[in-house]
Scaffold this active site. Structure first.
Site, PDB file in Angstrom:
ATOM      1  N   HIS A  89      47.721 -24.279  10.816  1.00  0.00           N
ATOM      2  CA  HIS A  89      46.435 -24.681  11.382  1.00  0.00           C
ATOM      3  C   HIS A  89      45.466 -23.514  11.224  1.00  0.00           C
ATOM      4  O   HIS A  89      45.872 -22.349  11.164  1.00  0.00           O
ATOM      5  CB  HIS A  89      46.598 -25.021  12.869  1.00  0.00           C
ATOM      6  CG  HIS A  89      45.437 -25.764  13.470  1.00  0.00           C
ATOM      7  ND1 HIS A  89      44.249 -25.153  13.804  1.00  0.00           N
ATOM      8  CD2 HIS A  89      45.284 -27.076  13.802  1.00  0.00           C
ATOM      9  CE1 HIS A  89      43.412 -26.051  14.312  1.00  0.00           C
ATOM     10  NE2 HIS A  89      44.015 -27.219  14.324  1.00  0.00           N
ATOM     11  N   GLY A  90      44.191 -23.809  11.200  1.00  0.00           N
ATOM     12  CA  GLY A  90      43.187 -22.752  11.223  1.00  0.00           C
ATOM     13  C   GLY A  90      43.258 -21.960  12.507  1.00  0.00           C
ATOM     14  O   GLY A  90      43.586 -22.508  13.572  1.00  0.00           O
ATOM     15  N   THR A 122      37.944 -20.996   7.750  1.00  0.00           N
ATOM     16  CA  THR A 122      37.007 -20.797   6.652  1.00  0.00           C
ATOM     17  C   THR A 122      35.568 -20.985   7.128  1.00  0.00           C
ATOM     18  O   THR A 122      35.183 -22.075   7.538  1.00  0.00           O
ATOM     19  CB  THR A 122      37.300 -21.789   5.510  1.00  0.00           C
ATOM     20  OG1 THR A 122      38.661 -21.635   5.102  1.00  0.00           O
ATOM     21  CG2 THR A 122      36.386 -21.535   4.328  1.00  0.00           C
ATOM     22  N   ASP A 204      10.239 -41.496  41.530  1.00  0.00           N
ATOM     23  CA  ASP A 204      11.019 -42.489  40.783  1.00  0.00           C
ATOM     24  C   ASP A 204      10.512 -43.893  41.096  1.00  0.00           C
ATOM     25  O   ASP A 204      11.188 -44.700  41.738  1.00  0.00           O
ATOM     26  CB  ASP A 204      12.497 -42.341  41.142  1.00  0.00           C
ATOM     27  CG  ASP A 204      13.395 -43.298  40.367  1.00  0.00           C
ATOM     28  OD1 ASP A 204      13.034 -43.637  39.222  1.00  0.00           O
ATOM     29  OD2 ASP A 204      14.453 -43.695  40.913  1.00  0.00           O
TER      30      ASP A 204
END
Length: 431
Positions: A89-90, A122, A204
């Site tokens: 895995h990264g 990366t 409101d």
């Protein structure tokens, strides 16, 4: 030969994935798991292509020996079945919410001597460009608009969080937590008239006009990808409502919720303490039907909010209205209550579900906030909206900060409870 496993949750294979594949080839035979749509949505993002297309994308990679489905972000089932010698895995899963997944894998592999291989993640212009393109595609109106309907089909219950600005939209978009070995995030965003008005310092009472409220939607859609549910108050005059529907649909909003009341808006949680007039079933049904006739796609949803329990008109009145509004074309029913106990909400859900198993039910547990999402889902609820919690949490924090700066004539005393500027900046994506 050694067995190597990695899992992809992607719509496109870029240099980062190719780098992992090259590294995996050094260790043995590669099996790639493709994360299912339901699992991908729960912790990452909505896929832009179908699951079948994502599977084929991986199958077309020459270096891949096997492709399997991974139905959960945690690896328990797949490691039990495949018993890989290596999981690759990264290294971006070494911190943050993703660390819970790595810890899960590490514990599973230790039971039989398997190993984790962390590959440097990366970071380059190609990867950034592809990631940006995917986010931009997810944010496009034609993709965003239909996503709420898709989520209702996939998720046991859809969780929507109130947002009233681009920054709060980013909080709803990016907040991921790990709890009890599970990762979770919000599925959708709720643009509340109350919170939109409050952020502008206005009452409101439908004082903030639709043009201004559409600007809030613009601010949110520019920086997010998740589906939007819009608080349409009463919907206004039917002649105006049809234009609101068209505009929201073009903007990529997934749904509008309108309440069956007339006259000057008063917040529902005041109940009968203030004068509130419930619209007739005939008039409100006609408004729903006009809105459905005006919309141009099948994606957009008009959800009818029933105020009978708020106004103490009784359970049967609420059910009669639900039947009529669904018959008029409503794509969902929101039922509201100001009681601390969820009992009357659950009673409505059970009775409505007994005669209508499909129409989505929406609840807003502001008063009855002790009930959990799983309990609501067990009674047939499809969408839960946390309608004002960000606004309500921000105001006292800001007020306390302002008071302390005045009290101490400097900002040092408040600094420990402030979010660092660099953390705010990293929350905001740069082009």
């Amino acid at each position: 030969m050694k067995r190597v496993y990695t899992c992809f949750c992607t719509d496109v294979i870029h240099e980062g994935h190719r780098n992992i594949i090259r590294e995996a080839g050094k260790y043995g035979e590669l099996t790639i798991g493709v994360l299912s749509d339901a699992a991908m949505i729960r912790f990452n993002r909505f896929p832009t292509i179908s699951f079948e297309e994502r599977m084929q994308l991986v199958k077309d990679i020459p270096e891949v020996s096997n492709v399997v489905v991974q139905d959960d972000v945690m690896y328990d089932k797949v490691i039990e079945e495949l018993r890989p010698d290596y999981v690759i895995h990264g290294d971006n899963w070494q911190e943050g919410a993703l660390k819970a997944i790595r810890d899960n894998v590490e514990g599973l592999l230790k039971t039989y001597g398997g190993e984790i291989i962390d590959v440097p993640y990366t970071y380059n212009e190609e990867v950034k460009r592809i990631d940006t393109r995917i986010k931009e595609k997810l944010a496009m109106p034609e993709y965003r608009r239909k996503r709420l309907r898709q989520l209702i089909e996939i998720r046991p219950i859809v969780k929507a969080l109130e947002v009233h600005s681009g920054l709060t939209g980013l909080i709803a978009e990016k907040t991921i937590v790990e709890h009890d070995g599970e990762l979770d995030q919000f599925d959708a965003m709720w643009i509340s008239s109350l919170c939109d008005s409050t952020a502008k310092g206005k009452p409101d009472i439908e004082l903030v006009d639709m043009t201004s409220r559409f600007r809030t939607i613009d601010d949110v859609t520019e920086v997010t990808t998740k589906p939007i549910i819009f608080d349409g108050d009463t919907g206004g005059l039917t002649e105006h409502f049809v234009y609101t529907v068209r505009t929201l649909e073009k903007m990529g909003v997934s749904a509008i919720i309108i309440e069956d009341k007339t006259g000057l808006k008063k917040n529902s949680l005041f109940g009968n303490d203030v004068v509130q007039t419930q619209d007739s079933i005939e008039n409100f049904s006609a408004k729903i039907a006009a809105g459905k006739k005006a919309q141009l796609t099948d994606d957009f949803m008009i959800i009818a909010r029933i105020e009978s329990l708020i106004l103490e008109r009784g359970m049967e009145d609420a059910l009669n209205r639900a039947r009529a509004f669904v018959a008029a074309g409503a794509d969902g029913i929101m039922i509201h209550s100001r009681k601390k106990s969820p009992d009357e909400i659950l009673e409505f859900c059970d009775k409505f579900r007994a005669e209508d198993p499909k129409t989505p039910i929406v609840v807003v547990p502001s008063s009855f906030n002790s009930i959990t999402e799983s309990e609501l889902a067990a009674h047939g609820v499809n969408i839960v909206i946390y309608a004002n919690q960000l606004t309500r949490s921000a105001f006292p924090a800001m007020q306390q900060t302002a008071e302390d700066i005045l009290r101490y004539h400097r900002a040092q005393e408040v600094d420990s409870r402030l979010m660092p500027i660099k953390d705010i900046i990293t929350l905001i994506d740069e082009i």
